[in-house]
Scaffold this motif. Structure first.
Motif: not given
Length: 455
Positions: A14-19, A23, A26, A103, A228-230
């Motif tokens: 989940g790199t697009r979460m930048k966390s 993933k 969350h 997800d 996939n992202d915030r």
């Protein structure tokens, strides 16, 4: 009904979460995304759930526990490769396998049940969960034949103008005949730009064999949202919060302003309770009937019995009895137990303490590491002094005691039944039952002091 299995794809970083958080862990309305998926699949009564894990595998296992069997995808080589990791557990079994992503927290057991029923009714080898999208950009399009069965799934980049106008999209959730699934996966190649093995390729293999490929279209596109992202996480939170709030309102709970009320997926609320705006019910909260909660109140992992009113206050990891009044601006800290008919007023803090029935701390008090009996009264500014800088000590206050204003009880200390501690006292020794304890200096008045010092 044939045997049913489920494979939950939960290996992506989940790199697009930048966390730093994996993933699928969350939370959405207080519960990790993958836990939502597992809970909904569990309601279907499947024989086995298999989670395909990768990054953060140990943390996912800690969250999901023994409900799920785990396989590890060491390299992230696509969805087909992920499902193949379950081959040692499933490939020789007859039945139906549900494949879905970890997800997709908004999918419901009702929709998944309808997907399985459609699969069996159509006697299909593959059934795709689809949805109607207002804007299908970026999704694979479902192309059906004249009989309503799936002819093919066309990716956006490969679609003709006519196919681009199709609004029915592939959600990435599938039912497979289990034997066909694992036989076909052995034939899936990775001759593509990403060098990955794609699960949808199984559909083409099934079609070439002349097998039936069906589709079940859910009425709710938003239910199929993959996070996939915030931004998508926020969207899922909004949908889930609306779903939860509507559920409780239909169960007899009044929510004054649903858009500004936040209830966890694990909370329980009794009938005729009223919840005012700005209220957060977090984690395992259980609120009884006929309560008033809020506005601007936070309850976390706590039990609140019927008839209690909590306004502009915080209660964490505690038990609150019947017909209790808390707030405004009170703080009930963890491991506290508040008995029936207790009154805790403004700017009162309770920590790791028990208050018996009918006791009152109406304003500006700190009660920590204390056992308080019934019908005890704390006057304004009373404090149990529980900490010497190294260790915590306990205060015991028995039934009917009265603690005067600005009294300090230096623990360890005991105040007996019906005892009275005078205002302004600092108590360092036990107070016997039915006694009056005064521990303060005598008042001295120096007459004419101001005039003598200002001549």
């Amino acid at each position: 009904m044939s045997n049913r299995y489920a494979v939950i794809l939960a290996a992506g970083q989940g790199t697009r979460m930048k966390s730093k958080l994996y993933k699928v862990l969350h939370p959405v309305c207080g519960k990790p995304m993958v836990q939502h998926v597992v809970d909904q699949v569990s309601a279907l009564g499947v024989q086995e759930q298999i989670a395909v894990v990768g990054f953060g595998a140990e943390v996912v296992k800690e969250q999901l526990g023994t409900k799920v069997t785990y396989v590890v995808q060491e390299q992230q080589l696509g969805t087909g490769h992920a499902v193949m990791q379950a081959a040692s557990l499933l490939e020789d079994k007859e039945g139906v396998t549900l494949v879905l992503c970890g997800d997709t927290p908004l999918l419901t057991s009702e929709t998944l049940h309808q997907l399985l029923e459609c699969h069996e009714h159509e006697n299909a080898k593959v059934t795709v969960l689809t949805a109607e999208a207002e804007d299908p950009t970026g999704y694979g399009r479902i192309i059906r034949n004249g009989e309503g069965l799936v002819e093919r799934i066309v990716e956006q980049k490969d679609a003709t103008e006519a196919e681009l106008s199709v609004q029915e999209i592939n959600t990435g959730t599938y039912c497979f005949d289990n034997v066909l699934l694992f036989e076909a996966l052995k034939q899936v190649g990775n001759d593509n730009a990403q060098g990955e093995y794609y699960l949808p390729d199984v559909i083409e293999i099934a079609k070439k064999k002349g097998e039936t490929v069906a589709a079940y279209q859910t009425a709710s596109f938003e239910e199929t949202l993959g996070v996939n992202d915030r931004v998508a996480l926020s969207q899922a939170e909004t949908v889930m919060r609306k779903r939860i709030n509507e559920y409780w309102m239909r169960q007899g709970v009044t929510i004054i302003d649903p858009e500004n009320t936040y209830i966890s997926a694990s909370a329980k609320i009794g009938q005729d309770t009223i919840i005012y705006p700005g209220t957060h019910l977090l984690g395992e909260v259980n609120v009884g009937d006929d309560c008033i909660i809020g506005p601007n109140t936070e309850l976390k992992d706590s039990s609140i019995a019927e008839g209690t009113v909590i306004r502009q206050s915080v209660v964490h990891d505690s038990e609150v009895g019947k017909v209790v009044s808390i707030g405004p601006f009170a703080h009930i800290r963890p491991q506290s137990s508040i008995g029936d008919d207790v009154r805790i007023g403004n700017f009162v803090e309770i920590k790791k303490s028990t208050l018996g029935q009918g006791s009152k701390a109406s304003h500006l008090s700190y009660i920590g590491d204390a056992t308080v009996g019934s019908n005890v009264n704390f006057s304004c500014g009373a404090v149990t002094v529980n900490y010497d800088g190294k260790n915590k000590f306990k205060t015991v206050i028995e039934d009917g005691a009265f603690i005067g204003c600005n009294a300090n009880l230096i623990a360890p200390v005991k105040v007996g039944k019906q005892a009275l501690v005078a205002a302004g006292s600092t108590i360092t020794d036990d107070v016997p039952e039915a006694s009056l304890s005064i521990a303060r200096s005598r008042q001295t008045n120096k007459e004419d002091y101001f005039n003598e010092n200002n001549r």
